[in-house]
Design a protein around this motif. Structure first.
Motif, mmCIF file in Angstrom:
data_model
loop_
_atom_site.group_PDB
_atom_site.id
_atom_site.type_symbol
_atom_site.label_atom_id
_atom_site.label_comp_id
_atom_site.label_asym_id
_atom_site.label_seq_id
_atom_site.Cartn_x
_atom_site.Cartn_y
_atom_site.Cartn_z
ATOM 1 N N ASN A 120 31.425 24.342 35.510
ATOM 2 C CA ASN A 120 30.392 24.986 36.326
ATOM 3 C C ASN A 120 29.143 25.291 35.503
ATOM 4 N N CYS A 126 28.815 26.815 45.536
ATOM 5 C CA CYS A 126 28.729 27.815 44.470
ATOM 6 C C CYS A 126 27.460 28.646 44.553
ATOM 7 N N ARG A 161 33.276 34.543 43.281
ATOM 8 C CA ARG A 161 33.285 34.177 41.855
ATOM 9 C C ARG A 161 34.217 35.091 41.051
ATOM 10 N N CYS A 188 34.133 28.699 41.831
ATOM 11 C CA CYS A 188 32.752 28.910 41.379
ATOM 12 C C CYS A 188 32.608 29.931 40.258
ATOM 13 N N TRP A 238 29.561 29.904 37.536
ATOM 14 C CA TRP A 238 28.357 29.200 38.021
ATOM 15 C C TRP A 238 27.138 30.016 37.601
#
Length: 515
Positions: free
Chosen positions: A186, A391, A397, A428, A431
């Motif tokens: 990511n 994402c 997350r 994600c 990210w």
């Protein structure tokens, strides 16, 4: 999708110097009528390429006939709609003009799924369906590749996502390895071209679509949204209510974008649908031998999941070992696959030998890479766009401890079908770009939300949640098959009637359960 603040008041255009403060939709409103389509020749495809797009040999002549009618072009749009004078990108657009111009009702945009699926050839696909072809009588059918996809401007991340899951039960150590690999992937992707990747959002695609509308000279767009296209349809309607006509959204997405919540809801729906499959298999106990009651079938399949997780089986003719995740994948098949999935589960109970049983091989043997795309084939799915949109909009997350705990609970609560979800809700983490929630607003325009009663890819509960968030009428399809409303003649006829008259009943049967 969470509601992202107040929408721009369309009746009071903002000064150009205040575009960024004006909110989502401002720059598109200012520029929509200045855009134009740069028309050009459509691509040509070989028969082999066309058939690779799931067009049958019998449909080839009709496909080629419609390709001769198809108009192809591009529309230039700002990469950043808050900076309309900055960098521009191209959006690829197609159109099949209405055949009955004297009674034309307008333009209907097909909103593709994904995110990341191409919609470039959707007008042609639509008219290959006998029922849906009626739409092209009175509507121009509009297709497009969203930014980041196909013939539109796009980028590619330098890494594939994460790392492959090791066969067998997922240990905490293995989960940590997958999690850390996903974080690294990511971060590398998100930092590779943040200026472009950070603009891959549903809001930006909706603003692109409104510039396409203006370039085509249309006062409004009617919307046929499929899968992720339902999210796009909701956002377009929220940003541009006065420019939205009739909208039919099939396999409705939820009104939120947190992936952990999404995974949990899908997993619960898959386990519920397996209850239907278990009852179906129990009524055919002589054929499948998995139990005489739904409860017995459930217990037998859950036991198979545990057994194959403890002892994954390697077959010389399969690309990877069969473990509990593969068994659970068979258990969460939709009803059209129940006969084959039931046979494969039955085969796995007594499988011996070096090669896979025939139905197991048929259903689980397609996971290997098949080489490069055919020369000249259009891109059908862009995974970088899929990755970035998810994402950019995922507010969950989670950290590893949260993700690991959620996965353990998921497998415990869904013993037959829970294994294949993995750490999907933690896709994600790491990210590096900020969370950008899509814009949703309740509206009063014509809107039909189509939900499939037993589906797990877009759980039926989400349709009801979305109605509470944005309004509209619920159209219930009594099956478990994703976006089947436009493929089943009875349902497709309702869709066409809706776009022709604005009226629709409350649902259809959809895809029937096999005899």
């Amino acid at each position: 999708m969470g509601v992202a603040g107040a929408m721009l008041a369309l009746s009071i255009p903002a000064p150009a110097s205040a575009a960024e403060q004006a909110g989502p939709g401002a720059s598109a409103i200012a520029k929509a009528d200045m855009s134009s389509v740069q028309w050009k020749s459509c691509p040509s495809y070989s028969d082999e390429v066309i058939q690779s797009l799931r067009v049958t040999r019998e449909q080839l002549p009709a496909f080629r006939t419609q390709m001769k009618r198809l108009e192809c072009g591009t529309v230039s749009v700002p990469l950043d709609h808050r900076d309309p004078t900055g960098r521009e990108i191209d959006i690829a657009v197609t159109r099949l003009a209405a055949t009955d111009q004297a009674h034309r009702l307008g333009a209907l945009a097909v909103l593709p799924g994904g995110p990341g699926q191409s919609g470039y050839l959707d007008p042609v696909r639509t008219v290959l369906n006998k029922e849906m072809a009626r739409l092209n009588g009175r509507y121009d059918i509009i297709g497009f590749d969203p930014r980041g996809v196909g013939y539109s401007t796009k980028v590619a991340c330098p890494l594939s996502q994460g790392s492959p899951q090791e066969p067998g039960a997922v240990t905490k150590r293995a989960a940590r390895k997958m999690y850390d690999a996903q974080v690294a992937a990511n971060q590398k992707c998100g930092r590779s071209d943040p200026a472009f990747l950070g603009r891959l959002t549903t809001d930006n695609v909706a603003e692109d679509l409104d510039l396409v509308r203006g370039a085509l000279g249309e006062r409004e767009l009617n919307l046929l949204g499929l899968s992720w296209g339902t999210s796009l349809g909701m956002v377009y309607r929220s940003l541009f209510p006065e420019r939205t006509g009739r909208a039919f959204l099939d396999s409705t997405a939820p009104p939120w974008t947190d992936l952990m919540r999404h995974t949990e809801g899908s997993a619960q729906a898959a386990e519920r649908n397996f209850g239907r499959m278990a009852a179906w298999l129990a009524r055919r106990k002589e054929a499948y031998g998995l139990g005489a009651t739904a409860r017995q079938v459930r217990e037998q399949v859950a036991k198979l999941v545990r057994d194959y997780d403890k002892n994954p089986r390697t077959y010389t003719d399969l690309p990877r070992p069969v473990d509990g995740s593969a068994v659970a994948d068979l258990a969460k098949r939709v009803s059209t696959d129940w006969p084959r999935a039931g046979k494969a589960l039955s085969e796995l109970r007594t499988a011996t030998g070096a090669t896979a049983p025939p139905t197991v091989k048929e259903l689980l043997g397609g996971g290997q890479m098949t080489g490069a795309p055919l020369p000249g084939a259009p891109e059908t799915l862009n995974m970088t766009m899929n990755w970035a949109v998810k994402c950019n909009e995922d507010g969950s997350r989670p950290g590893f401890t949260t993700a690991w705990r959620a996965y353990q609970q998921l497998v415990k609560r869904q013993p037959a079908t829970g294994r294949p979800w993995g750490l999907g809700g933690a896709m994600c983490q790491g990210w590096p770009l900020p969370v950008q929630r899509p814009t949703l607003k309740r509206g009063s325009g014509s809107l039909v939300l189509s939900g499939h009663l037993h589906e797990f890819m877009s759980a039926y509960d989400w349709t009801l949640q979305t109605r509470r968030a944005v309004g509209g009428t619920v159209y219930t399809v009594a099956d478990d098959v994703h976006v089947s409303a436009i493929r089943v003649p009875e349902c497709a006829a309702d869709v066409v009637t809706y776009f022709e008259t604005g009226r629709i009943d409350r649902g259809c049967e959809g895809v029937g359960i096999p005899d």
